[in-house]
Design a protein around this motif. Structure first.
Motif, PDB file in Angstrom:
ATOM      1  N   ALA A  47       0.822  -1.211   0.000  1.00 39.91           N
ATOM      2  CA  ALA A  47       0.000   0.000   0.000  1.00 39.91           C
ATOM      3  C   ALA A  47       0.855   1.259   0.000  1.00 39.91           C
ATOM      4  O   ALA A  47       0.578   2.204  -0.742  1.00 39.91           O
ATOM      5  N   ILE A  48       1.895   1.273   0.829  1.00 42.55           N
ATOM      6  CA  ILE A  48       2.711   2.489   0.891  1.00 42.55           C
ATOM      7  C   ILE A  48       3.663   2.584  -0.301  1.00 42.55           C
ATOM      8  O   ILE A  48       4.118   3.671  -0.650  1.00 42.55           O
ATOM      9  N   ALA A  49       3.937   1.453  -0.960  1.00 42.69           N
ATOM     10  CA  ALA A  49       4.785   1.498  -2.167  1.00 42.69           C
ATOM     11  C   ALA A  49       4.085   2.242  -3.292  1.00 42.69           C
ATOM     12  O   ALA A  49       4.729   2.864  -4.137  1.00 42.69           O
ATOM     13  N   ASP A  50       2.765   2.197  -3.299  1.00 46.68           N
ATOM     14  CA  ASP A  50       2.011   2.837  -4.378  1.00 46.68           C
ATOM     15  C   ASP A  50       2.129   4.357  -4.366  1.00 46.68           C
ATOM     16  O   ASP A  50       1.806   5.011  -5.353  1.00 46.68           O
ATOM     17  N   VAL A  51       2.554   4.922  -3.230  1.00 43.52           N
ATOM     18  CA  VAL A  51       2.688   6.376  -3.153  1.00 43.52           C
ATOM     19  C   VAL A  51       4.134   6.778  -2.835  1.00 43.52           C
ATOM     20  O   VAL A  51       4.399   7.921  -2.486  1.00 43.52           O
ATOM     21  N   ALA A  52       5.068   5.844  -2.951  1.00 39.63           N
ATOM     22  CA  ALA A  52       6.458   6.114  -2.580  1.00 39.63           C
ATOM     23  C   ALA A  52       7.169   6.949  -3.640  1.00 39.63           C
ATOM     24  O   ALA A  52       6.830   6.902  -4.819  1.00 39.63           O
ATOM     25  N   GLU A  69       8.699  -7.725  -7.999  1.00 41.74           N
ATOM     26  CA  GLU A  69       7.953  -7.492  -9.240  1.00 41.74           C
ATOM     27  C   GLU A  69       7.005  -6.312  -9.092  1.00 41.74           C
ATOM     28  O   GLU A  69       6.814  -5.538 -10.035  1.00 41.74           O
ATOM     29  N   HIS A  70       6.415  -6.166  -7.907  1.00 44.49           N
ATOM     30  CA  HIS A  70       5.525  -5.032  -7.656  1.00 44.49           C
ATOM     31  C   HIS A  70       6.287  -3.708  -7.741  1.00 44.49           C
ATOM     32  O   HIS A  70       5.800  -2.742  -8.342  1.00 44.49           O
ATOM     33  N   LEU A  71       7.473  -3.673  -7.162  1.00 39.76           N
ATOM     34  CA  LEU A  71       8.288  -2.459  -7.220  1.00 39.76           C
ATOM     35  C   LEU A  71       8.669  -2.132  -8.666  1.00 39.76           C
ATOM     36  O   LEU A  71       8.655  -0.966  -9.069  1.00 39.76           O
ATOM     37  N   LYS A  72       9.010  -3.157  -9.429  1.00 41.63           N
ATOM     38  CA  LYS A  72       9.346  -2.939 -10.839  1.00 41.63           C
ATOM     39  C   LYS A  72       8.164  -2.324 -11.580  1.00 41.63           C
ATOM     40  O   LYS A  72       8.328  -1.398 -12.394  1.00 41.63           O
ATOM     41  N   GLY A  73       6.969  -2.840 -11.303  1.00 36.25           N
ATOM     42  CA  GLY A  73       5.774  -2.328 -11.968  1.00 36.25           C
ATOM     43  C   GLY A  73       5.483  -0.879 -11.636  1.00 36.25           C
ATOM     44  O   GLY A  73       4.867  -0.163 -12.437  1.00 36.25           O
ATOM     45  N   LEU A  74       5.935  -0.442 -10.470  1.00 31.92           N
ATOM     46  CA  LEU A  74       5.732   0.952 -10.061  1.00 31.92           C
ATOM     47  C   LEU A  74       6.853   1.872 -10.549  1.00 31.92           C
ATOM     48  O   LEU A  74       6.810   3.078 -10.313  1.00 31.92           O
ATOM     49  N   GLY A  75       7.867   1.291 -11.182  1.00 34.71           N
ATOM     50  CA  GLY A  75       8.988   2.098 -11.649  1.00 34.71           C
ATOM     51  C   GLY A  75      10.017   2.386 -10.584  1.00 34.71           C
ATOM     52  O   GLY A  75      10.887   3.241 -10.774  1.00 34.71           O
ATOM     53  N   LEU A  76       9.920   1.693  -9.437  1.00 37.02           N
ATOM     54  CA  LEU A  76      10.931   1.837  -8.390  1.00 37.02           C
ATOM     55  C   LEU A  76      12.013   0.795  -8.641  1.00 37.02           C
ATOM     56  O   LEU A  76      11.709  -0.384  -8.800  1.00 37.02           O
ATOM     57  N   PRO A  77      13.280   1.193  -8.682  1.00 34.26           N
ATOM     58  CA  PRO A  77      14.342   0.284  -9.131  1.00 34.26           C
ATOM     59  C   PRO A  77      14.773  -0.718  -8.057  1.00 34.26           C
ATOM     60  O   PRO A  77      15.527  -0.370  -7.151  1.00 34.26           O
ATOM     61  N   PRO A  78      14.318  -1.984  -8.118  1.00 29.30           N
ATOM     62  CA  PRO A  78      14.741  -2.966  -7.114  1.00 29.30           C
ATOM     63  C   PRO A  78      15.887  -3.840  -7.622  1.00 29.30           C
ATOM     64  O   PRO A  78      16.066  -4.046  -8.822  1.00 29.30           O
TER      65      PRO A  78
END
Length: 254
Positions: A177-182, A206-215
């Motif tokens: 939930a908080i990743a969606d607004v990070a 995979e969720h972070l990748k989908g949000l464009g956050l570089p994991p």
């Protein structure tokens, strides 16, 4: 490296607490400010475990990297519903205290946070909800799913930590939930293939990748001794940190 055992009063927690600090040996007469890694311990461990059971001092010494190891007690690194505000302490108050006490860089790009087990959950949460203070967040064999974390609690009442919400999914304790607004933070997740948390780490990556956050996800070796495994994970992470931040790690800020 200097090893400092610090007792101090936390206004946020409203009590005296302690931390372990590894501080690079200064060279010359110029005041130098060091990049800093905040290391969070797992539930059931203490903040001294990093020094007693891993070679973190030698890894940090090679790079002139300061290490701060705070106490997390049974808080799960949250602002507890019935208890102390540990998340605020670790992510806001502690860096400010340390940067007043020691020659540490005050630049976000030179602040990193990592942890093992529940400490890794706290570090990932910090990277998501306190990204203004940390540029890199890392976890080692850590749980991700908040309902699973609450279900596995043994000696602590989940309500004391997370509150009375019937479903923690979507709350401010839910990493999804908080990743969606990070905002932009680099995430590093290391986990054993045979760990009970491996699938959770894979799905969250995979969720972070989908949000464009570089994991970055590292699949670690299967080892019977968890501290040998953790030591190897820490060594690989510090090497990765050096390679990723080669403009700051190993170079002292003046």
């Amino acid at each position: 490296m200097h090893w400092l055992h610090i007792h101090y009063h936390s206004e946020t927690l409203g009590m005296p607490v302690q931390m372990e600090v590894l501080l690079p040996e200064p060279s010359g007469e110029t005041i130098q400010k060091y990049p800093t890694l905040y290391l969070l311990h797992d539930i059931g461990d203490s903040n001294t475990a990093w020094l007693r059971k891993t070679n973190i001092e030698s890894y940090a010494e090679e790079l002139s990297l300061a290490i701060v190891m705070p106490v997390g007690h049974q808080s799960y690194y949250t602002d507890m519903f019935y208890g102390k505000a540990y998340f605020t302490h670790v992510t806001e108050e502690l860096p400010a205290i340390c940067e007043r006490m020691f020659p540490l860089s005050t630049v976000r790009e030179n602040r990193f946070i990592a942890g093992n087990g529940i400490g890794g959950y706290g570090a990932l949460k910090a990277g998501l909800s306190a990204s203004h203070n940390f540029s890199i967040s890392a976890s080692f064999s850590s749980p991700i799913d908040i309902n699973g974390i609450a279900d596995r609690m043994d000696k602590v009442n989940p309500v004391d930590i997370f509150g009375r919400s019937p479903d923690l999914i979507g709350s401010n304790h839910d990493l999804y939930a908080i990743a969606d607004v990070a905002t932009q933070t680099h995430f590093y997740l290391a986990c054993e293939l045979e760990s009970e948390f491996f699938q959770e780490n894979l799905l969250f990556t995979e969720h972070l990748k989908g949000l464009g956050l570089p994991p970055t996800m590292i699949k670690t070796e299967v080892m019977e001794n968890r501290w040998k495994r953790l030591d190897l994970s820490v060594e690989k992470f510090v090497k990765w940190l050096s390679d990723t931040c080669n403009s700051t790690i190993g170079r002292k800020e003046e």
